[in-house]
Scaffold this motif. Structure first.
Motif, mmCIF file in Angstrom:
data_model
loop_
_atom_site.group_PDB
_atom_site.id
_atom_site.type_symbol
_atom_site.label_atom_id
_atom_site.label_comp_id
_atom_site.label_asym_id
_atom_site.label_seq_id
_atom_site.Cartn_x
_atom_site.Cartn_y
_atom_site.Cartn_z
ATOM 1 N N LEU A 153 0.842 -1.186 0.000
ATOM 2 C CA LEU A 153 0.000 0.000 0.000
ATOM 3 C C LEU A 153 0.882 1.242 0.000
ATOM 4 C CD1 LEU A 153 -3.033 0.593 0.132
ATOM 5 C CD2 LEU A 153 -2.817 0.643 2.612
ATOM 6 N N PRO A 154 1.394 1.633 -1.170
ATOM 7 C CA PRO A 154 2.218 2.837 -1.220
ATOM 8 C C PRO A 154 1.434 4.010 -0.646
ATOM 9 C CG PRO A 154 2.273 1.692 -3.320
ATOM 10 C CD PRO A 154 1.202 1.038 -2.480
ATOM 11 N N SER A 155 2.109 4.794 0.173
ATOM 12 C CA SER A 155 1.421 5.901 0.838
ATOM 13 C C SER A 155 2.378 7.060 1.039
ATOM 14 C CB SER A 155 0.876 5.436 2.187
ATOM 15 O OG SER A 155 1.937 4.963 2.989
ATOM 16 N N SER A 156 1.800 8.200 1.275
ATOM 17 C CA SER A 156 2.571 9.397 1.580
ATOM 18 C C SER A 156 3.007 9.336 3.047
ATOM 19 C CB SER A 156 1.688 10.620 1.338
ATOM 20 O OG SER A 156 2.182 11.738 2.029
ATOM 21 N N THR A 157 4.112 9.983 3.362
ATOM 22 C CA THR A 157 4.550 10.028 4.763
ATOM 23 C C THR A 157 3.584 10.819 5.631
ATOM 24 O OG1 THR A 157 5.956 11.937 4.289
ATOM 25 C CG2 THR A 157 7.000 9.745 4.243
ATOM 26 N N ARG A 158 2.740 11.643 5.031
ATOM 27 C CA ARG A 158 1.779 12.394 5.834
ATOM 28 C C ARG A 158 0.497 11.606 6.084
ATOM 29 N NH1 ARG A 158 -0.760 17.142 2.057
ATOM 30 N NH2 ARG A 158 -2.310 15.799 1.121
ATOM 31 N N GLU A 159 0.395 10.434 5.493
ATOM 32 C CA GLU A 159 -0.778 9.584 5.704
ATOM 33 C C GLU A 159 -0.510 8.592 6.829
ATOM 34 O OE1 GLU A 159 -2.814 9.244 1.342
ATOM 35 O OE2 GLU A 159 -0.946 8.150 1.656
ATOM 36 N N ARG A 160 -1.580 8.157 7.462
ATOM 37 C CA ARG A 160 -1.497 7.171 8.538
ATOM 38 C C ARG A 160 -2.328 5.958 8.129
ATOM 39 N NH1 ARG A 160 -0.387 6.450 13.848
ATOM 40 N NH2 ARG A 160 -1.903 5.244 15.037
#
Length: 187
Positions: A153-160
């Motif tokens: 699940l690639p995600s942004s560092t600002r996402e949780r």
């Protein structure tokens, strides 16, 4: 709150069944297999995987499940809020000479798993150590890769990534929250 559901209860169940089959295939059965969950949700996932393996191979010895607390082995204790240490629960035979599968809910920086390696080395000498995670979100700070992954699940560092499990949260599911949006920042 800007939460987006990414895994349902059925998705989690399918992922854990697939991971269980992959563990059995990799280990050539369930003999000498120890499945250790990292608290909190990793322990629940480890138990579910052990139960699934026991159902897949009912005539074989069921894998032993336990818990491995890594809190005091973390290298970021002074920088991040930590939870209260939980007990480490090893199966009666320990880990010496066994294949240990570490289980965690989300693989992110790799710091938790690095700490788990240190904790394991204090407990014995496993024949092999494997890693199973429900979600691999990327952003590694250590050269650590999961052997068994439920969902990349690639995600942004600002996402949780929020993993919910029935035993703790009342239902199963995985969602992504945009922390910038929940903290008043721009989405």
């Amino acid at each position: 709150m800007m939460a987006r559901a990414v895994l349902s209860q059925a998705d989690i169940s399918r992922a854990l069944t697939r991971i269980s089959h992959e563990i059995l295939e990799s280990n050539r059965g369930s003999s000498d297999l120890v499945i250790l969950g990292i608290p909190t949700r990793g322990v629940i996932l480890a138990r579910r995987i052990a139960e699934t393996i026991a159902r897949i191979e009912p005539d074989a010895a069921p894998p032993q499940a336990g818990a491995l607390d890594v809190t005091m082995y973390r290298d970021d204790l002074t920088r991040t809020r930590t939870r209260t240490p939980q007990p480490t629960e090893l199966p009666p035979g320990g880990i010496d000479g066994k294949t240990v599968v570490l289980v965690d809910d989300v693989l992110y920086s790799g710091r938790t798993i690095r700490a788990a390696f240190d904790a394991l080395s204090d407990l014995g000498r496993a024949r092999a150590v494997r890693l199973a995670v429900l979600v691999d979100r990327g952003h590694r700070e250590f050269p650590i890769r999961a052997d068994f992954v439920g969902k990349n699940l690639p995600s942004s560092t600002r996402e949780r990534i929020n993993v919910r499990l029935t035993e703790i949260d009342g239902d199963d599911g995985v969602a992504i929250d945009d922390t910038a949006a929940t903290e008043g920042g721009e989405a």
